[in-house]
Structure formats: structure tokens, C-alpha cells
Design an enzyme around this catalytic site. Sequence first.
Site, PDB file in Angstrom:
ATOM      1  N   ASP B   8       0.882  -1.168   0.000  1.00 45.18           N
ATOM      2  CA  ASP B   8       0.000   0.000   0.000  1.00 45.18           C
ATOM      3  C   ASP B   8       0.919   1.217   0.000  1.00 45.18           C
ATOM      4  OD1 ASP B   8      -1.675   2.114   0.518  1.00 45.18           O
ATOM      5  OD2 ASP B   8      -2.403   1.375   2.451  1.00 45.18           O
ATOM      6  N   LYS B  72       2.645  11.576  -3.234  1.00 42.54           N
ATOM      7  CA  LYS B  72       1.631  10.876  -4.036  1.00 42.54           C
ATOM      8  C   LYS B  72       0.707  11.873  -4.729  1.00 42.54           C
ATOM      9  CE  LYS B  72      -1.734   7.123  -3.389  1.00 42.54           C
ATOM     10  NZ  LYS B  72      -2.252   6.193  -2.367  1.00 42.54           N
ATOM     11  N   GLU B 171      -7.481   0.685  -4.276  1.00 40.87           N
ATOM     12  CA  GLU B 171      -7.443   0.571  -2.824  1.00 40.87           C
ATOM     13  C   GLU B 171      -8.759   0.090  -2.207  1.00 40.87           C
ATOM     14  OE1 GLU B 171      -5.774   4.407  -2.014  1.00 40.87           O
ATOM     15  OE2 GLU B 171      -3.830   3.769  -2.769  1.00 40.87           O
ATOM     16  N   ASP B 193     -13.359   5.064   1.348  1.00 41.27           N
ATOM     17  CA  ASP B 193     -11.915   5.068   1.617  1.00 41.27           C
ATOM     18  C   ASP B 193     -11.406   6.514   1.645  1.00 41.27           C
ATOM     19  OD1 ASP B 193      -9.172   4.834   1.630  1.00 41.27           O
ATOM     20  OD2 ASP B 193      -9.046   3.516  -0.102  1.00 41.27           O
TER      21      ASP B 193
END
Lengths: 227, 627
Positions: B8, B72, B171, B193
Site C-alpha cells: 500500500d 503521491k 485501494e 476510503d
Amino acid sequence: MKKSGAGVLLACWECRGALAGVPPAANHFCDQCGKVQPLGGEADYFSFFRLPRRLGLDPAQLEKQFHDLSWKLHPDRFHQAGDYERSLSLERTAVLNDAYRTLRDPVSRVEYLLRLEGVRKDGEVKQQAPADLLEEVFELNEYLEELRAAKSAGGDARALDDLRHRLEKTRAAFQEKLDAVLAELTAQFSAWDERGDRAALVRLSEILNRHSYIRNLVRNVTEELES
Amino acid sequence: MGRIIGIDLGTTYSLVAYTEPETGRPRCLPDEEGRTLVPSVVSLEESGAVVVGWPARERLLRQPERTVYSVKRLMGRGRADVADELKLFPFRVAPGSESVIQIDLGGKVFTPPEVSAFVLRELKRRAEKFFGEEVTRAVITVPAYFNDAQRQATKDAGRIAGLEVERLVNEPTAASLAYGLDKHQRALIAVYDFGGGTFDISILRLEEGLFKVQSTNGDTHLGGDDIDNLLLEKVRAEIRTRFQVEVADDADRYQVLREAVIAAKHELSEKEHAPLRFALDGPSASFPSTPLRAGRASRGEYVRELTRAEFESWIAPIIERTLAPCRMALKDAGVKPEQIDEVVLVGGSTRIPLVRRRVQELFGRQPHTELNPDEVVALGAALQARILEGGLKDMLLLDVTPLSLGIETMGGAVAKIIPRNATIPASAAEMFTTYADKQTGVEIHVVQGERELVRDCRSLARFTLRVPPQPAGLPRVEVKFLIDANGILSVTARDLRTGEERSVEVKPSYGLTDDEVESMILESIEHAEADFAAVQLLGARNEAETILRATARALTEEQARELSGDERRQIESARAALEAALRTDDYKLIRQRLDELNQATHHLAELLMDTAVQTALKGKRADEVKL
């Protein structure tokens, strides 16, 4: 089976065993060694699922076939296989997904069949307002214009609400028409499915034009109301 | 073929996990301290060595200009895209970053995939240490709403780190795999999420082990980071009014304030109140482990109590922004909120009580929170890795592409060729021809997005299709667009007259070319040795500083009087030697001097009954010792 290309005889790329009886698109695996087989040119979605070119189909049955083939063909199941078989699995699963997406929805199924049968060409959609709807469409467009103008002018809330309300009502009316057109569409299925009546295809094409016109209209109004 | 690990790669934290082949159970790999999380923070030492994870996070306070986090957010984006981010994050973007951002880190320049590769390599090392063998294959998770360029950038990061990316998994989908929902049940599941930098919502239908994503939506720039920035902004404004001090002018102090508001945010998930204390003139940044001491403060201390109600009123608009994508996803899946059987919460930001309340209101049911929201995605990645290894044959994921794929047509309009939420792999074929006689090339522009005009969509790639010079309209070239199981596009072309097939070289609009990635792999191999030295150096330094402080304190204690003059002189000279060694970058030398000081203080340690000091002198880990 209509135009299924029956009788095509091919050999498995791995064991050279004969693959017969169905068009290459439906030859997912070799009966003898179980390897995934190449699509062999343009795959026709109906024959991919070993279905006749008919518009009426059982969605539950189609979904079950989709699931079964997904379990067998998905790239995840071939991750440890050789490069060639992996590429075949990817190619076939992509078509499986494309075919299922196209056939499960009645409108896209009709569009697809019309293209297969040469009644419609790619991307050929008439964007003319159907004559009997002209008046209502004109009214709708007027409301839309008013709403846009009111929004940009930052007009008072009550006037805006009133406009929204009127548009909401018109949208509901068009949504009803859309449902009616859909019913009209499915009512034509049997003429083709049972008699192979090509005139039915031409009627379907017209209904489809009407459908896509109203659908766009409803979509535009929804966008304007939600923005 | 070797084992496949699950990773992850998060905005704030990253994790690595694997599935035990025997039991089919996934688990996250911890470090020596038992921590499974690795902060996604990278710091570049003056020596040129790279530091990753917890030590890099510490450096965020000491050397903010040499440290980068939340990278990210920059993956697969160009300069124009990130103008807003740059106002809020201390990214230093180097010139010439139009199509791939270049981040300036202490004078050296790195692309976001390279920075992410440092984090990935840290995880790779952790796995290699655990297995005692090289690990070269990984499943990496990405936000479901990542576009093609963002996915490609993640894949590039893997390659740069020496990892073959066997699959990118969304994810929320990974989380649903991990959630241990009864595989035999039939259920409609919503996965909400909300992580550090991204928000995703996915609606899945689970049928006898088949996890079918129905729809997905989200925002790749909405997360806990935004809440932090908002709090920071509020507090900064208050400080400005109260003290006429602009905290943001001092990068070090600003970082300290950020840490303080984040700590308050975390506390407010548990309690109704959280204290917020911030000394305007803090201690020198070179002692990060020293708590804030206001003693020397000349401009005072900002003290305030934050209540949960106040916090919630501030962040409500941010939480609200997650609900529109939820409604969209439900609409696209053709379901009503009350039809959802299970709601799963993923991501650290779902610890916030307001988030839980809003999700519960929307779906009308209590969401699942049994699994650690930080770990659940990595666990899912490990399960997917096991599926690819050929295990777990009773599970299969069918995911979708989050955005429609289109090509530019006349007048800047978009013709959609693969709709959003199409199950992947998916493909589309389009026919192209020429408009002019003897035309030799056809320009093709591929975009991603839902809008009708090219300028409102995301440009993926432009390329020129070569055609033989013929009268207009005669050439017929079929171009096939394929989105693979990773959600990444590839293009092939076939000349229908000659039957000739070829792959099309696609220059990404936002991203690295194959050659660029290739050269980065080489560079990172050269760096690997230096990185190892850097980590060693850092550990040795931290330990040395702790021992030195402990020794200094021990010498002032009552018991130290019992030392002989000789012993005292030995300690003093060992101290001086260690301090001298600390001025070099030689970790071996520091270790040696450290051992010598340890030996010299052996008797002193025995004399002291103060357990904390004693453990420190016996060489326990620096951060376990309270000074």
C-alpha cells in the site's frame, strides 16, 4: 444459428487438436488440452456467448455465462502461464467484458445488432428533434435558457426555484416518454427474432434515434438542475 | 517465479504485507520496533544519501528543505495541475516541470516516481529481511480514481525501485478483499476510503467469491492532508491576530505547528477536547526529540483548547465533499443507499467521528470498522498477490475503469470509446482514414474524463498514426485501445489493407518515457550503497547523541563521585573521541567510538541505580530512553 460461420475448422495452437463446430470467437478453450484460444479476427459478441443474433435474451442467463467465463478467462487465472497464453487471456477477457457490457443493456444491444446487420454505421446518430416533440422541446429549451440566464444574473431565489420547479416537471414528462420509447423498442424485438424481418430493423433504428435524442435532453436538463 | 508482496503506497504512510501460503491469511510486516507503518517521507542527506520513513519524518522538523512528504499528490501530474497544492505543501518544484514535476530536494532534482521509489525500496528491503531472500515482484495499490498517468507513474516507481509491478489494485477493492466478508454470501458493499490525500468510494457486488465492482468515484486530491491544512490555516490566522507573528515565515516552526495540529486532530477522534500548545520561539531544530520548552520563549506561547464541536464545524465542508462522489457512485451502480448491505471504512481519516456519522447517515447503517483502517488496504494487496501466485482460487476481483476513455474529434469534441465503470480489461476499436491526398500521418489525441470537450478532460497521449500516401479516405487503419487489468492503456494499430499490425509508440502527456525510467533504474542502483550507509549513519548518530546526553547527566549524579580520577579521565576522553567522530559521516567510526564510551562508562553504569540511565548506557535503543 444465424450466420454463425459454422463449419470453421481450426487447430489448437498448443496441441494441434481440432477446434470445430463454433466460430473462433466462441472457441474459448481447446477441448483436448484446455489452453485458451485466440479470437481469430473480429469477434461477434453474440457468437462469443454462443447466442443467436436475437434481441430478446435472458439477462440472468447472460450474467451467469459472464461469471463462468470470467472465472475461467480472467488474466489473474493465467498470471503464472506463458506470455502467449497470458496475452490470449487478456484479449479474450477484454472482449468478454466488452460483449457483456454491450449485450446486457437493451439499447446498446439494439445499436450493436443494427451495426452488425449494416443498418447503422458507426457513430451515425441523427440529432434532429422528432417532429411530434418539437413544441415541447422548444418549451424545454426556453426554460433552460431562462434558468441559465437567471443563474448568471444571480437572480432572486424565488424566481430560480420557480424555474427549477418547472424544469423538474418537464424533465419528469420527458423521462416518461423515454420509458415509453424503451417499451416501444422492446416491442419490436419479436419481429426480428421470430421472422428475421429486416423492416423491423429500420423501425428499430428510428426508435433508437428518438430514444437517444430524448435521453440527451433529459441528461442536459439533469446536469443543469444539479450544477 | 518467486513470491509476490503486497504494497500500500499511501500518501502519508506505506505498508508491505504478504499472504501465508499455508493459511491464506495476509499480514503486514513490521519493523524491529513492531511498527507496520512506514511514513511516506523521504529526506536527502547532505552526503547525498537518502533517508526514508520514521527517521525522514523526524527530519521534516530539522531539515524541511531537504525532506518531502505527500508526494503521491504529485504522481502523474504536470506543473499546471498542482498550482493549488504548491500553495499548501512545501514542495519545491524545479523549473521545466511542465509535463513531469521535478522536485528540488536539497539542490538535487527528483521526479515523483523517483521519490516514491525510495519508499518502495524501503518496503522491499523490509520484505527481503523478513524472507531472507530477494523480492522483485509486487502488487501495489492505487486510489480507484487514479487516472492513466497516475497509474503509470506508480508502475514506473515500482520499476525504479527494482520491483516488477505484477498488478495495480484499486485501494477500496483491495480493502473489500481483506475485510474477511463471508465469501459465500451475496452482498452489495460500499467501501468508503478516506485516506491521507485521496478519497474513493466503490460499490461492489460480492457473489460467491466474485468481487464485482459496479461503480467507483472519488477525488484524488481530497484527504486528511486537507484537514491538516485547514486546521493549520485557522491556527496560523489566530496566531497572527494574537501575536502579530507569521509562523509560516519560519519553515522549522511551521512544521512543528503542523505536527501539533495533527496531534490535536488525532486526539479529537478519541476525546471531546484537545489542548493545543505552541511556543512561538521553539527550541533549536537540531534537537527534535526535545519537547517544546517555552522557557526561552521571548514572544510567548499560543495556548488554546480545541473542542470537537468546533473542529467538526471547521471540517464539515471537507467531509461534505466526499458525499457527492458517493451519490454519483450509487447512481452509476443503479442502486439506492438502502440497498447497500455492508459499508466498509478504510483510511486513517475514517477515524474521525464526524466522518463515521455522515457515512452512517448516508447509507443508513452502521459501517464496519473492525479492521485497522491503516492496514486493510495492504492486507488486500497481499491477498491479490497470492491470487496471482496461483493460490486463493476461490476469489476473483473484477474491477472497473474510473474514467471514460475518449478520442478527440473535429472541433475539440470528445468521442467516448470506453465508458467509465466498464469492467477491465476493456477494449475499443476505431477506424481512421485520411482527409487529404497523400496524407502520411493521422493525429490521434487520447483523453480521459466525463466532459464533452477535450479541454475539460485529461490529456493522456497524442500520437501520429503513420499511413501510406494514398488518395484521401482510402487508407483504413484500425486502432485498438486496450485498458488492461491495471487500468493502464495501450494502443495498437492495424492497417486493414495490408493486414500489418504494429504497436503504437505513445508519448504520455504527463509522465516519463520508457528510456527515462530505464535511466532512473540505473541511477538508483548506484544510490543503493549510499542509502544503506545513510541509514546506518543515522542510527549511529541518534544512538551516540543519546549516550552522550545520558553520560553528561550521569556524571552530575551523586554516585559519580565514587569514580576514580582515572576512570573519569577515560570517560572524558571517550566522550571527546565520540564527539569528534560525530563530526564525520563515517558510521563505522561512530559505532567504534560508541562502543568505547560504553566500555569506559561500564563502572559508572553499575554505580547508578537510575534504571533509565543504566539501560541507556548498556546500549539500548536511543528512543526507548527518557532523558
